[in-house]
Write a protein that holds these residues in place. Structure first.
Motif, PDB file in Angstrom:
ATOM      1  N   GLY A   2       0.818  -1.207   0.000  1.00 57.91           N
ATOM      2  CA  GLY A   2       0.000   0.000   0.000  1.00 57.91           C
ATOM      3  C   GLY A   2       0.853   1.258   0.000  1.00 57.91           C
ATOM      4  O   GLY A   2       0.542   2.235  -0.699  1.00 57.91           O
ATOM      5  N   TYR A   3       1.928   1.235   0.784  1.00 57.48           N
ATOM      6  CA  TYR A   3       2.856   2.361   0.780  1.00 57.48           C
ATOM      7  C   TYR A   3       3.450   2.553  -0.615  1.00 57.48           C
ATOM      8  O   TYR A   3       3.517   3.662  -1.145  1.00 57.48           O
ATOM      9  CB  TYR A   3       3.987   2.135   1.779  1.00 57.48           C
ATOM     10  CG  TYR A   3       3.584   2.068   3.237  1.00 57.48           C
ATOM     11  CD1 TYR A   3       2.377   2.605   3.686  1.00 57.48           C
ATOM     12  CD2 TYR A   3       4.410   1.461   4.179  1.00 57.48           C
ATOM     13  CE1 TYR A   3       2.019   2.547   5.020  1.00 57.48           C
ATOM     14  CE2 TYR A   3       4.061   1.399   5.513  1.00 57.48           C
ATOM     15  CZ  TYR A   3       2.870   1.943   5.932  1.00 57.48           C
ATOM     16  OH  TYR A   3       2.527   1.871   7.265  1.00 57.48           O
ATOM     17  N   GLU A   4       3.896   1.442  -1.204  1.00 58.90           N
ATOM     18  CA  GLU A   4       4.564   1.497  -2.504  1.00 58.90           C
ATOM     19  C   GLU A   4       3.628   2.040  -3.588  1.00 58.90           C
ATOM     20  O   GLU A   4       4.058   2.804  -4.467  1.00 58.90           O
ATOM     21  CB  GLU A   4       5.061   0.101  -2.881  1.00 58.90           C
ATOM     22  CG  GLU A   4       5.650  -0.021  -4.286  1.00 58.90           C
ATOM     23  CD  GLU A   4       6.893   0.809  -4.493  1.00 58.90           C
ATOM     24  OE1 GLU A   4       7.241   1.053  -5.669  1.00 58.90           O
ATOM     25  OE2 GLU A   4       7.530   1.232  -3.501  1.00 58.90           O
ATOM     26  N   THR A   5       2.362   1.664  -3.528  1.00 56.60           N
ATOM     27  CA  THR A   5       1.401   2.134  -4.529  1.00 56.60           C
ATOM     28  C   THR A   5       1.333   3.657  -4.557  1.00 56.60           C
ATOM     29  O   THR A   5       1.258   4.272  -5.626  1.00 56.60           O
ATOM     30  CB  THR A   5       0.006   1.550  -4.245  1.00 56.60           C
ATOM     31  OG1 THR A   5       0.073   0.132  -4.352  1.00 56.60           O
ATOM     32  CG2 THR A   5      -1.025   2.070  -5.225  1.00 56.60           C
ATOM     33  N   VAL A   6       1.370   4.267  -3.388  1.00 57.52           N
ATOM     34  CA  VAL A   6       1.317   5.727  -3.307  1.00 57.52           C
ATOM     35  C   VAL A   6       2.682   6.341  -3.614  1.00 57.52           C
ATOM     36  O   VAL A   6       2.801   7.247  -4.458  1.00 57.52           O
ATOM     37  CB  VAL A   6       0.838   6.173  -1.906  1.00 57.52           C
ATOM     38  CG1 VAL A   6       0.926   7.702  -1.766  1.00 57.52           C
ATOM     39  CG2 VAL A   6      -0.592   5.702  -1.655  1.00 57.52           C
ATOM     40  N   ILE A   7       3.724   5.842  -2.959  1.00 57.81           N
ATOM     41  CA  ILE A   7       5.040   6.477  -3.061  1.00 57.81           C
ATOM     42  C   ILE A   7       5.622   6.356  -4.464  1.00 57.81           C
ATOM     43  O   ILE A   7       6.328   7.261  -4.938  1.00 57.81           O
ATOM     44  CB  ILE A   7       5.992   5.864  -2.004  1.00 57.81           C
ATOM     45  CG1 ILE A   7       5.482   6.202  -0.598  1.00 57.81           C
ATOM     46  CG2 ILE A   7       7.424   6.370  -2.188  1.00 57.81           C
ATOM     47  CD1 ILE A   7       6.227   5.465   0.514  1.00 57.81           C
ATOM     48  N   SER A   8       5.316   5.269  -5.156  1.00 57.78           N
ATOM     49  CA  SER A   8       5.873   5.067  -6.498  1.00 57.78           C
ATOM     50  C   SER A   8       5.409   6.121  -7.500  1.00 57.78           C
ATOM     51  O   SER A   8       6.002   6.263  -8.576  1.00 57.78           O
ATOM     52  CB  SER A   8       5.505   3.672  -7.014  1.00 57.78           C
ATOM     53  OG  SER A   8       4.098   3.540  -7.151  1.00 57.78           O
ATOM     54  N   GLN A   9       4.379   6.852  -7.149  1.00 62.12           N
ATOM     55  CA  GLN A   9       3.910   7.929  -8.030  1.00 62.12           C
ATOM     56  C   GLN A   9       4.826   9.145  -7.992  1.00 62.12           C
ATOM     57  O   GLN A   9       4.661  10.075  -8.792  1.00 62.12           O
ATOM     58  CB  GLN A   9       2.487   8.335  -7.633  1.00 62.12           C
ATOM     59  CG  GLN A   9       1.459   7.216  -7.745  1.00 62.12           C
ATOM     60  CD  GLN A   9       0.099   7.640  -7.226  1.00 62.12           C
ATOM     61  OE1 GLN A   9      -0.407   8.701  -7.566  1.00 62.12           O
ATOM     62  NE2 GLN A   9      -0.490   6.802  -6.383  1.00 62.12           N
ATOM     63  N   TYR A  10       5.789   9.137  -7.070  1.00 63.35           N
ATOM     64  CA  TYR A  10       6.703  10.268  -6.901  1.00 63.35           C
ATOM     65  C   TYR A  10       8.138   9.769  -7.086  1.00 63.35           C
ATOM     66  O   TYR A  10       8.770   9.285  -6.134  1.00 63.35           O
ATOM     67  CB  TYR A  10       6.511  10.895  -5.513  1.00 63.35           C
ATOM     68  CG  TYR A  10       5.098  11.375  -5.284  1.00 63.35           C
ATOM     69  CD1 TYR A  10       4.729  12.677  -5.620  1.00 63.35           C
ATOM     70  CD2 TYR A  10       4.126  10.514  -4.771  1.00 63.35           C
ATOM     71  CE1 TYR A  10       3.418  13.114  -5.431  1.00 63.35           C
ATOM     72  CE2 TYR A  10       2.818  10.943  -4.593  1.00 63.35           C
ATOM     73  CZ  TYR A  10       2.472  12.248  -4.922  1.00 63.35           C
ATOM     74  OH  TYR A  10       1.178  12.666  -4.748  1.00 63.35           O
ATOM     75  N   PRO A  11       8.673   9.868  -8.296  1.00 65.00           N
ATOM     76  CA  PRO A  11       9.976   9.278  -8.594  1.00 65.00           C
ATOM     77  C   PRO A  11      11.133   9.854  -7.793  1.00 65.00           C
ATOM     78  O   PRO A  11      12.185   9.208  -7.679  1.00 65.00           O
ATOM     79  CB  PRO A  11      10.152   9.556 -10.092  1.00 65.00           C
ATOM     80  CG  PRO A  11       9.184  10.634 -10.420  1.00 65.00           C
ATOM     81  CD  PRO A  11       8.050  10.480  -9.477  1.00 65.00           C
ATOM     82  N   ASP A  12      10.964  11.039  -7.207  1.00 67.11           N
ATOM     83  CA  ASP A  12      12.043  11.633  -6.432  1.00 67.11           C
ATOM     84  C   ASP A  12      11.974  11.279  -4.947  1.00 67.11           C
ATOM     85  O   ASP A  12      12.766  11.790  -4.151  1.00 67.11           O
ATOM     86  CB  ASP A  12      12.049  13.157  -6.607  1.00 67.11           C
ATOM     87  CG  ASP A  12      12.454  13.568  -8.021  1.00 67.11           C
ATOM     88  OD1 ASP A  12      13.248  12.832  -8.629  1.00 67.11           O
ATOM     89  OD2 ASP A  12      11.960  14.602  -8.503  1.00 67.11           O
ATOM     90  N   LEU A  13      11.035  10.418  -4.585  1.00 64.39           N
ATOM     91  CA  LEU A  13      11.041   9.831  -3.248  1.00 64.39           C
ATOM     92  C   LEU A  13      11.845   8.538  -3.336  1.00 64.39           C
ATOM     93  O   LEU A  13      11.404   7.560  -3.931  1.00 64.39           O
ATOM     94  CB  LEU A  13       9.611   9.556  -2.771  1.00 64.39           C
ATOM     95  CG  LEU A  13       8.772  10.794  -2.441  1.00 64.39           C
ATOM     96  CD1 LEU A  13       7.332  10.399  -2.101  1.00 64.39           C
ATOM     97  CD2 LEU A  13       9.386  11.582  -1.280  1.00 64.39           C
ATOM     98  N   MET A  14      13.021   8.546  -2.779  1.00 67.05           N
ATOM     99  CA  MET A  14      13.983   7.451  -2.949  1.00 67.05           C
ATOM    100  C   MET A  14      14.148   6.668  -1.649  1.00 67.05           C
ATOM    101  O   MET A  14      14.509   7.238  -0.610  1.00 67.05           O
ATOM    102  CB  MET A  14      15.340   7.997  -3.392  1.00 67.05           C
ATOM    103  CG  MET A  14      15.303   8.746  -4.723  1.00 67.05           C
ATOM    104  SD  MET A  14      16.905   9.513  -5.102  1.00 67.05           S
ATOM    105  CE  MET A  14      17.980   8.072  -4.978  1.00 67.05           C
ATOM    106  N   GLN A  15      13.867   5.377  -1.714  1.00 65.64           N
ATOM    107  CA  GLN A  15      14.069   4.516  -0.550  1.00 65.64           C
ATOM    108  C   GLN A  15      15.553   4.145  -0.446  1.00 65.64           C
ATOM    109  O   GLN A  15      16.109   3.546  -1.350  1.00 65.64           O
ATOM    110  CB  GLN A  15      13.221   3.247  -0.669  1.00 65.64           C
ATOM    111  CG  GLN A  15      13.272   2.366   0.568  1.00 65.64           C
ATOM    112  CD  GLN A  15      12.512   1.056   0.391  1.00 65.64           C
ATOM    113  OE1 GLN A  15      13.090   0.056  -0.004  1.00 65.64           O
ATOM    114  NE2 GLN A  15      11.213   1.085   0.671  1.00 65.64           N
ATOM    115  N   VAL A  16      16.158   4.493   0.682  1.00 65.76           N
ATOM    116  CA  VAL A  16      17.582   4.188   0.871  1.00 65.76           C
ATOM    117  C   VAL A  16      17.780   2.952   1.744  1.00 65.76           C
ATOM    118  O   VAL A  16      18.891   2.397   1.786  1.00 65.76           O
ATOM    119  CB  VAL A  16      18.341   5.386   1.484  1.00 65.76           C
ATOM    120  CG1 VAL A  16      18.318   6.563   0.522  1.00 65.76           C
ATOM    121  CG2 VAL A  16      17.762   5.790   2.845  1.00 65.76           C
TER     122      VAL A  16
END
Length: 315
Positions: free
Chosen positions: A170-184
């Protein structure tokens, strides 16, 4: 699959008083939770127990702490003790199938709460938070607070619990819409505060420039917050949780946690016992759908004052 919205949750919480007979006249309801050291599971057990006693049953609460062998022994004990019903928070989506089947074969109805098993037709009801809805609710709020560009860390729950993957997806579905949000970094911390603390200490050493944390539950988030505070890095880091635990709410009030997603555990734990009572007395399910979803609620600084009891948000 039935979904319970905020309106239906409030209606359930304000339901008519239950009419109980003499103490324990109706028999035993065995309640098996994960680990009552976690306030979420403690509340689950206590609400279920209080509801069963209100309805005239004897009620016992035991904990398997995620161990399927312990869970099996507790279900055996419930069968031996002639339980009229079992309220179970399963230890493992696959590994708990056998104990539910065993109880069914013994003629004891099982109502699952909080977590599901990967087989239908064994439990009479599976009453759980709407984890996909709650994850989306939290992720949208998190993104609005973090912005369109950031480096972030995710804490993942117990991989044996389907809720962990559902929330992460569910997190990924939302966050993936913003390419500059980078999971480190993504770390498995098994719903545990100490593991969240230890994993965050390691992350700080390896990736010191992140500015946001999104967590699969409150305990992992609270552990991360403790490590960030200790390292002098909490200021400027947005941390989001999931559960709506009293400690998380206190952290929201203190400005240390940006939000938490409230799971209505107090509602569905009570509802599971009411449905068990109906089944015991009528021999048929009170609700036709086995899988029942209860919508989550968002707690932020704006509405935290409405948190009136553990895992309870008033209008």
């Amino acid at each position: 699959m039935m979904t319970f919205t905020k309106r239906t949750l409030l209606a359930a919480a304000a339901s008519l008083p239950l009419m109980a007979g003499s103490a324990w006249a109706e028999g035993l309801i065995s309640i098996i939770v994960n680990d009552p050291a976690n306030p979420y599971w403690f509340t689950e057990g206590e609400v279920a127990k209080a509801t069963a006693e209100e309805l005239g049953y004897e009620a016992t609460v035991a904990a398997h702490k995620g161990d399927t062998n312990v869970e099996s022994n507790l279900v055996d004990a419930a069968i031996t003790n002639g339980a009229k019903a079992i309220i179970l928070d399963p230890a493992n989506a696959d590994g708990s199938i056998g104990v539910v089947k065993k109880a069914k074969e013994a003629g004891i109805p099982v109502f699952l709460v909080n977590a599901e098993i990967n087989e239908s037709g064994l439990a009479i009801g599976q009453l759980v938070s709407n984890n996909a809805q709650g994850a989306a609710l939290g992720a949208v709020a998190w993104q609005e607070m973090v912005g369109d560009s950031a480096k972030y860390v995710e804490f993942f729950g117990n991989p044996a619990d389907n809720n962990a993957a559902t929330r992460s997806n569910g997190y990924e579905t939302v966050i993936s819409q913003y390419p500059d949000l980078m999971q480190v970094a993504e770390e498995v911390a098994n719903w545990d505060r100490t593991q969240g603390y230890n994993k965050m200490q390691s992350i700080i050493q390896a990736n010191p420039d992140f500015t946001a944390v999104i967590s699969g539950n409150d305990e992992m988030a609270l552990g991360a917050i403790a490590a960030l505070k200790e390292a002098g890095k909490l200021d400027g880091v947005t941390v989001g949780g999931f559960d709506g635990s009293p400690d998380a709410v206190a952290a929201v009030k203190a400005g240390e946690m940006a939000y938490t997603v409230l799971q209505p555990v107090a509602v569905f734990s009570r509802e599971a016992v009411i449905q068990a009572d109906y089944y015991i007395k009528n021999g048929s399910p009170m609700v036709d759908e086995e899988k029942q979803l209860f919508d989550c609620l968002l707690i932020t600084a704006d509405n935290v004052a409405n948190y009136t009891a553990p895992f309870t948000l008033s209008e």
